[in-house]
Write an enzyme that holds these catalytic residues in place. Structure first.
Site, PDB file in Angstrom:
ATOM      1  N   ASN A 121       7.146   1.453  -1.036  1.00  0.00           N
ATOM      2  CA  ASN A 121       8.390   2.065  -0.525  1.00  0.00           C
ATOM      3  C   ASN A 121       9.410   1.002  -0.150  1.00  0.00           C
ATOM      4  O   ASN A 121       9.909   0.943   0.969  1.00  0.00           O
ATOM      5  CB  ASN A 121       8.096   2.993   0.660  1.00  0.00           C
ATOM      6  N   ASP A 332      -1.584  -0.758   8.264  1.00  0.00           N
ATOM      7  CA  ASP A 332      -0.255  -0.156   8.057  1.00  0.00           C
ATOM      8  C   ASP A 332       0.825  -1.068   8.644  1.00  0.00           C
ATOM      9  O   ASP A 332       1.800  -0.601   9.233  1.00  0.00           O
ATOM     10  CB  ASP A 332      -0.186   1.267   8.641  1.00  0.00           C
TER      11      ASP A 332
END
Ligand SMILES: [Zn+2]
Ligand SMILES: [Zn+2]
Length: 459
Positions: A121, A332
């Site tokens: 992303n 993450d």
């Protein structure tokens, strides 16, 4: 480059992991506590690394000197297979002011990681072979730790049209994900799963029902009610996991569920695994160590998606990690510039960094209090590449050296000496943690060594 000779990305034309060339290490770690949970190894040994490969494990003090080798007095230190993170954000291309491949992999190495998998992303997203090729080229110049790159499932991450998944696999995509966003449209995901079966490479899923999440900024519960903040219920995640496990079973496809945060999600995964769904999943140190109580501080370093949830959810994640419902730990790692974080909580960007604190946080909050054994935490941190076909590193003669050397008793204040990451949005910042990575060998190369950590060189 691959992590080991027999590790395999499975079927792709291009090598799966990329990093810059460096000199293979020759070094002796004297009298380290070698811990490789999968091999049942837990013993004091000299670990000899020669030209980037593990040469031998000798009785403590017994390994002969090697000319030119670095010699580390590792008595009292822990040497484990280095960690593999299946979920990081390196902001390349497009947002290098937050992180690039050089700072991102340095941050990974400082946390004891020998390989990471970078999400797609970015801006633009990694949705074509051309963009994928350019980031892989950059990793060949800048990455000190091997990086595997995810490509998006849908073009421009718009959730509608699929990318050329087979072509992206041939160009070296390690898997597929629209992470940052869910794939809301079930028909789109169903078609992606059909292609995944042909192209190979697992589909990794950020699970969230956009209608249920709405404008939420934190977990829906007592704390959000007290603070009067718009909130994200745990069913936003668990209902999508249930849907996607059903689709994967129906299409006989393989999925990996990202950053589990809620008890209901762990229960859905347990049911799916029992029903034969080809599903793996991960949990993050912040969800394992913290709860939404932290948000009473209104500190935006505790803002991420999925959000910190309740103590009951945290307990369920720990139990899931212990019993294997949750396969691995993922950070993450999501760097953000200070201007995106130093604003009122509701307006702040979602995401926290975590590569440099993952081991120390879990060691301090779960291992030292006796909640989880050290062996289990190490094992779950080393096997994060397996859903993507990357074998977990091993400490055994003949293996490429992927080793983290840790001082398990060193207490340090997070952020006091800065970060290797370009961003400082670490949710453990300012806390004292116990356990620090002193040195990381990744793919046979010394990728990191703590500044204060000296060693001798044999002549
Ligand atoms: Zn996500
Ligand atoms: Zn993410």
């Amino acid at each position: 480059m691959n992590l080991s000779e027999n590790g395999s990305g499975g079927g792709a034309g291009a090598p799966t992991l990329v990093s810059r060339p460096a000199r293979p290490a020759t070094l002796i770690l004297r009298s380290a506590r070698l811990l490789d949970p999968r091999k049942g190894l837990d013993a004091s040994r000299d670990l000899v690394i020669r030209e980037g490969s593990i040469a031998e494990l000798s009785e403590p003090g017994g390994a002969p000197e090697i000319q030119g080798a670095e010699v580390v007095d590792a008595e009292g230190l822990l040497a484990v297979p280095a960690f593999v993170d299946p979920h990081v954000h390196f902001r390349v291309p497009g947002q290098e002011h937050k992180e690039d491949l050089e700072t991102g992999t340095r941050s990974a190495a400082a946390g004891g990681y020998c390989a990471v998998i970078a999400m797609a992303n970015t801006s633009p997203p990694i949705d074509s072979a051309a963009v994928l090729g350019s980031v892989r080229d950059r990793a060949e110049r800048e990455a000190s730790v091997p990086v595997g790159f995810i490509a998006t499932v849908t073009r421009e991450m718009a959730g509608e049209e699929l990318t050329e998944m087979a072509e992206l696999r041939d160009a070296g995509a390690i898997g597929f994900s629209d992470d940052g966003l869910p794939i809301a449209n079930a028909r789109v995901l169903r078609r992606a799963l059909q292609y995944q079966r042909l192209a190979g490479g697992v589909i990794a899923l950020h699970e969230e029902d956009p209608d249920l999440s709405g404008e939420g900024v934190m977990h829906e519960g007592e704390v959000s009610a007290a603070l009067g903040m718009a909130a994200i219920p745990s069913v936003s995640e668990s209902t999508m996991i249930a849907r996607d496990c059903s689709l994967a079973l129906y299409e006989e496809a393989r999925i990996h569920i990202q950053h589990l945060s809620a008890r209901a999600s762990v229960e859905e995964i347990a049911r799916a695994k029992a029903a034969g769904v080809q599903v793996t999943c991960e949990a993050a140190p912040h969800h394992l160590a913290l709860t939404d109580e932290a948000i009473r501080s209104l500190d935006a370093r505790f803002k991420m998606n999925p959000p910190l949830r309740s103590e009951d959810d945290r307990r369920a994640l720990i139990d899931g990690l212990r019993d294997g419902t949750i396969d691995c730990v993922a950070t993450d790692h999501a760097p953000h510039a200070s201007e995106d974080k130093e604003v009122p909580f509701e307006e702040a960007a979602m995401g926290v960094t975590g590569l440099e604190t993952a081991f120390a946080a879990l060691h301090t909050d779960l291992v030292l209090p006796g909640v989880l054994p050290l062996e289990l935490v190490v094992e779950r941190m080393t096997c994060g590449g397996e859903p993507f076909g990357i074998a977990a590193p091993r400490i055994e003669p003949g293996a490429i050296a992927n080793v983290a050397l840790i001082d398990p008793e060193l207490t340090w204040r997070v952020g006091e000496q800065g970060y290797e990451s370009r961003s400082h949005n670490n949710c453990f910042g300012g806390r004292e943690l116990t356990g620090r990575v002193l040195m990381t060998v990744a793919a046979g190369r010394v990728a990191f060594r703590q500044r204060s950590f000296a060693m001798g060189v044999a002549s």
